[in-house]
Write a protein that holds these residues in place. Structure first.
Motif, PDB file in Angstrom:
ATOM      1  N   GLU A   1       2.144  -1.770 -12.697  1.00 54.67           N
ATOM      2  CA  GLU A   1       3.019  -2.937 -12.477  1.00 54.67           C
ATOM      3  C   GLU A   1       2.494  -3.827 -11.363  1.00 54.67           C
ATOM      4  O   GLU A   1       2.617  -5.048 -11.406  1.00 54.67           O
ATOM      5  CB  GLU A   1       4.432  -2.487 -12.102  1.00 54.67           C
ATOM      6  N   LEU A   2       1.929  -3.196 -10.343  1.00 57.34           N
ATOM      7  CA  LEU A   2       1.404  -3.966  -9.201  1.00 57.34           C
ATOM      8  C   LEU A   2      -0.059  -4.371  -9.416  1.00 57.34           C
ATOM      9  O   LEU A   2      -0.633  -5.075  -8.587  1.00 57.34           O
ATOM     10  CB  LEU A   2       1.524  -3.134  -7.914  1.00 57.34           C
ATOM     11  N   GLY A   3      -0.659  -3.894 -10.502  1.00 52.46           N
ATOM     12  CA  GLY A   3      -2.068  -4.222 -10.768  1.00 52.46           C
ATOM     13  C   GLY A   3      -3.031  -3.456  -9.871  1.00 52.46           C
ATOM     14  O   GLY A   3      -4.086  -3.989  -9.495  1.00 52.46           O
ATOM     15  N   ASP A   4      -2.696  -2.205  -9.524  1.00 53.52           N
ATOM     16  CA  ASP A   4      -3.575  -1.332  -8.720  1.00 53.52           C
ATOM     17  C   ASP A   4      -4.122  -2.028  -7.468  1.00 53.52           C
ATOM     18  O   ASP A   4      -5.345  -2.229  -7.341  1.00 53.52           O
ATOM     19  CB  ASP A   4      -4.762  -0.813  -9.563  1.00 53.52           C
ATOM     20  N   PRO A   5      -3.256  -2.406  -6.509  1.00 53.96           N
ATOM     21  CA  PRO A   5      -3.767  -3.148  -5.339  1.00 53.96           C
ATOM     22  C   PRO A   5      -4.591  -2.287  -4.375  1.00 53.96           C
ATOM     23  O   PRO A   5      -4.375  -1.072  -4.267  1.00 53.96           O
ATOM     24  CB  PRO A   5      -2.478  -3.606  -4.648  1.00 53.96           C
ATOM     25  N   LEU A   6      -5.526  -2.929  -3.693  1.00 52.87           N
ATOM     26  CA  LEU A   6      -6.287  -2.298  -2.602  1.00 52.87           C
ATOM     27  C   LEU A   6      -5.300  -2.003  -1.478  1.00 52.87           C
ATOM     28  O   LEU A   6      -4.509  -2.869  -1.109  1.00 52.87           O
ATOM     29  CB  LEU A   6      -7.349  -3.288  -2.109  1.00 52.87           C
ATOM     30  N   ILE A   7      -5.335  -0.766  -0.954  1.00 53.92           N
ATOM     31  CA  ILE A   7      -4.435  -0.454   0.161  1.00 53.92           C
ATOM     32  C   ILE A   7      -5.200   0.277   1.259  1.00 53.92           C
ATOM     33  O   ILE A   7      -6.278   0.811   1.021  1.00 53.92           O
ATOM     34  CB  ILE A   7      -3.202   0.386  -0.280  1.00 53.92           C
ATOM     35  N   ASN A   8      -4.640   0.277   2.471  1.00 51.85           N
ATOM     36  CA  ASN A   8      -5.314   0.966   3.572  1.00 51.85           C
ATOM     37  C   ASN A   8      -4.560   2.239   3.958  1.00 51.85           C
ATOM     38  O   ASN A   8      -3.536   2.574   3.365  1.00 51.85           O
ATOM     39  CB  ASN A   8      -5.521   0.019   4.761  1.00 51.85           C
ATOM     40  N   GLN A   9      -5.096   2.921   4.994  1.00 53.99           N
ATOM     41  CA  GLN A   9      -4.532   4.224   5.386  1.00 53.99           C
ATOM     42  C   GLN A   9      -3.060   4.105   5.801  1.00 53.99           C
ATOM     43  O   GLN A   9      -2.250   4.964   5.466  1.00 53.99           O
ATOM     44  CB  GLN A   9      -5.376   4.837   6.512  1.00 53.99           C
ATOM     45  N   SER A  10      -2.729   3.019   6.514  1.00 54.07           N
ATOM     46  CA  SER A  10      -1.324   2.845   6.935  1.00 54.07           C
ATOM     47  C   SER A  10      -0.417   2.724   5.724  1.00 54.07           C
ATOM     48  O   SER A  10       0.682   3.268   5.699  1.00 54.07           O
ATOM     49  CB  SER A  10      -1.146   1.573   7.771  1.00 54.07           C
ATOM     50  N   HIS A  11      -0.876   1.972   4.722  1.00 53.96           N
ATOM     51  CA  HIS A  11      -0.067   1.822   3.511  1.00 53.96           C
ATOM     52  C   HIS A  11       0.113   3.169   2.806  1.00 53.96           C
ATOM     53  O   HIS A  11       1.194   3.472   2.313  1.00 53.96           O
ATOM     54  CB  HIS A  11      -0.721   0.837   2.532  1.00 53.96           C
ATOM     55  N   ILE A  12      -0.975   3.944   2.754  1.00 51.13           N
ATOM     56  CA  ILE A  12      -0.923   5.251   2.072  1.00 51.13           C
ATOM     57  C   ILE A  12       0.080   6.158   2.775  1.00 51.13           C
ATOM     58  O   ILE A  12       0.879   6.850   2.139  1.00 51.13           O
ATOM     59  CB  ILE A  12      -2.324   5.905   2.032  1.00 51.13           C
ATOM     60  N   GLU A  13       0.051   6.125   4.123  1.00 45.44           N
ATOM     61  CA  GLU A  13       0.989   6.955   4.892  1.00 45.44           C
ATOM     62  C   GLU A  13       2.417   6.440   4.737  1.00 45.44           C
ATOM     63  O   GLU A  13       3.360   7.211   4.578  1.00 45.44           O
ATOM     64  CB  GLU A  13       0.571   6.999   6.357  1.00 45.44           C
ATOM     65  N   LEU A  14       2.571   5.117   4.766  1.00 48.33           N
ATOM     66  CA  LEU A  14       3.898   4.510   4.608  1.00 48.33           C
ATOM     67  C   LEU A  14       4.544   4.930   3.287  1.00 48.33           C
ATOM     68  O   LEU A  14       5.710   5.307   3.236  1.00 48.33           O
ATOM     69  CB  LEU A  14       3.760   2.980   4.657  1.00 48.33           C
ATOM     70  N   LEU A  15       3.758   4.871   2.218  1.00 50.94           N
ATOM     71  CA  LEU A  15       4.283   5.220   0.890  1.00 50.94           C
ATOM     72  C   LEU A  15       4.246   6.723   0.628  1.00 50.94           C
ATOM     73  O   LEU A  15       4.649   7.171  -0.445  1.00 50.94           O
ATOM     74  CB  LEU A  15       3.484   4.480  -0.204  1.00 50.94           C
ATOM     75  N   GLU A  16       3.730   7.461   1.618  1.00 47.91           N
ATOM     76  CA  GLU A  16       3.621   8.931   1.511  1.00 47.91           C
ATOM     77  C   GLU A  16       2.854   9.361   0.271  1.00 47.91           C
ATOM     78  O   GLU A  16       3.231  10.294  -0.435  1.00 47.91           O
ATOM     79  CB  GLU A  16       5.010   9.592   1.581  1.00 47.91           C
ATOM     80  N   LEU A  17       1.762   8.645   0.008  1.00 45.39           N
ATOM     81  CA  LEU A  17       0.916   8.992  -1.141  1.00 45.39           C
ATOM     82  C   LEU A  17      -0.010  10.145  -0.775  1.00 45.39           C
ATOM     83  O   LEU A  17      -0.408  10.929  -1.633  1.00 45.39           O
ATOM     84  CB  LEU A  17       0.102   7.775  -1.590  1.00 45.39           C
TER      85      LEU A  17
ATOM     86  N   ALA B   1     -11.007   0.927 -25.264  1.00 45.44           N
ATOM     87  CA  ALA B   1     -11.447   0.392 -23.972  1.00 45.44           C
ATOM     88  C   ALA B   1     -10.534  -0.766 -23.592  1.00 45.44           C
ATOM     89  O   ALA B   1     -10.157  -1.568 -24.449  1.00 45.44           O
ATOM     90  CB  ALA B   1     -12.887  -0.096 -24.072  1.00 45.44           C
ATOM     91  N   THR B   2     -10.179  -0.807 -22.321  1.00 42.74           N
ATOM     92  CA  THR B   2      -9.406  -1.953 -21.831  1.00 42.74           C
ATOM     93  C   THR B   2     -10.047  -2.437 -20.537  1.00 42.74           C
ATOM     94  O   THR B   2     -10.842  -1.724 -19.925  1.00 42.74           O
ATOM     95  CB  THR B   2      -7.930  -1.592 -21.539  1.00 42.74           C
ATOM     96  N   ALA B   3      -9.693  -3.648 -20.164  1.00 42.73           N
ATOM     97  CA  ALA B   3     -10.153  -4.185 -18.876  1.00 42.73           C
ATOM     98  C   ALA B   3      -9.080  -5.121 -18.357  1.00 42.73           C
ATOM     99  O   ALA B   3      -8.209  -5.557 -19.125  1.00 42.73           O
ATOM    100  CB  ALA B   3     -11.482  -4.913 -19.031  1.00 42.73           C
ATOM    101  N   PHE B   4      -9.173  -5.403 -17.058  1.00 50.10           N
ATOM    102  CA  PHE B   4      -8.236  -6.344 -16.409  1.00 50.10           C
ATOM    103  C   PHE B   4      -6.787  -5.899 -16.633  1.00 50.10           C
ATOM    104  O   PHE B   4      -5.965  -6.649 -17.146  1.00 50.10           O
ATOM    105  CB  PHE B   4      -8.483  -7.784 -16.899  1.00 50.10           C
TER     106      PHE B   4
END
Ligand code: TMP
Ligand code: ASP
Length: 239
Positions: free
Chosen positions: A126-142, A32-35
């Protein structure tokens, strides 16, 4: 089905190749890990409990028409799944304020949310799993806008099914995290796990925490909480 080379090792699971390109074996560990891996430990028998609970929930969701990666349970810690390309998003569904949402919005933990909140986090250690929005998802083509709509619809349906099931077992589903993958045919299906590692489960009456927050926050009674959820979900005695 035999385990071949290890394909990937994560914090709580290992993935193995099989003789078939389109099928993988997932092995659930007690680690188990956290943080973002800063806190490390072991939860005795967690791998067995999480494998069983994931099988139970994914089977239930399959039967309710949600496509998932589940093929079949192979052993106490192992399950055969469809190989998918994981969409690098954590889809978090929240019914009650807790954890990072309580912190971010200044809502006391335990505040019932008047509407379900669905969030996307970028799966990137590496980025620590940041909260992102729809624009970011589209920008990064995720994911494409149509895929984001599919993820949102599936997450919301899964929330309804799990919340109803758990409420009947005296458990309040506070929030949870999902991961989805794409098959070679381009279909989006539910992948990963649904366990006390990835959900917040509170007893409906006492509000006692029955999930990984007991480990994250050093609350004690970690193993007992996992066993209690095993019993409530599967309806079976623990060993
Ligand atoms: P959070 O409040 O810390 O953002 O967590 C929301 C939900 O997501 C909670 O049920 C725990 C789950 N979760 C994971 O499964 N993996 C993670 O890495 C994090 C941070 C949360
Ligand atoms: N398992 C995650 C990590 O170590 C975080 C969590 O579940 O709290 O990053």
């Amino acid at each position: 089905m035999e385990k071949l080379a290890m394909l990937y090792e994560g914090k709580a699971k290992q993935m193995f190749k099989t003789a078939r390109k389109e099928e993988l074996i997932v092995h659930f560990k007690d680690d188990a890990t956290a943080f973002n891996g800063e806190k490390k430990g072991q939860i005795v028998d967690k791998g067995i409990i999480n494998n069983k609970i994931t099988n139970f929930f994914l089977k239930m969701l399959n039967q309710a028409g949600i496509p998932t990666h589940l093929i079949k349970e192979l052993a106490a810690r192992e399950t055969l799944v469809k190989a998918v390309e994981i969409i690098p998003l954590e889809v978090v569904v929240r019914n009650t304020a807790a954890g990072s949402l309580a912190k971010r919005l200044g809502l006391p933990e335990g505040t019932k949310l008047e509407r379900t909140v669905i969030e996307f986090y970028y799966k990137n250690d590496e980025l620590g799993d940041p909260l992102i929005n729809q624009s970011h998802i589209e920008l990064l083509e995720l994911a494409t806008p149509a895929e984001i709509a599919t993820l949102t619809k599936l997450a919301s349906k899964i929330n309804q099914i799990l919340s109803t099931f758990l409420a009947a077992r005296q458990v309040d589903l506070i929030d949870f995290k999902l991961e989805f993958g794409k098959t070679s045919a381009g279909e989006i299906i539910l992948a990963d796990e649904i366990t006390p590692d990835t959900c917040r489960f509170w007893d409906i009456e006492s509000r006692e925490k029955l999930d990984k927050d007991r480990f994250r926050r050093d609350l004690g009674g970690v193993e007992a909480a996992y066993r209690e959820m095993y019993k409530r979900i599967t309806g079976q005695k623990w060993q």
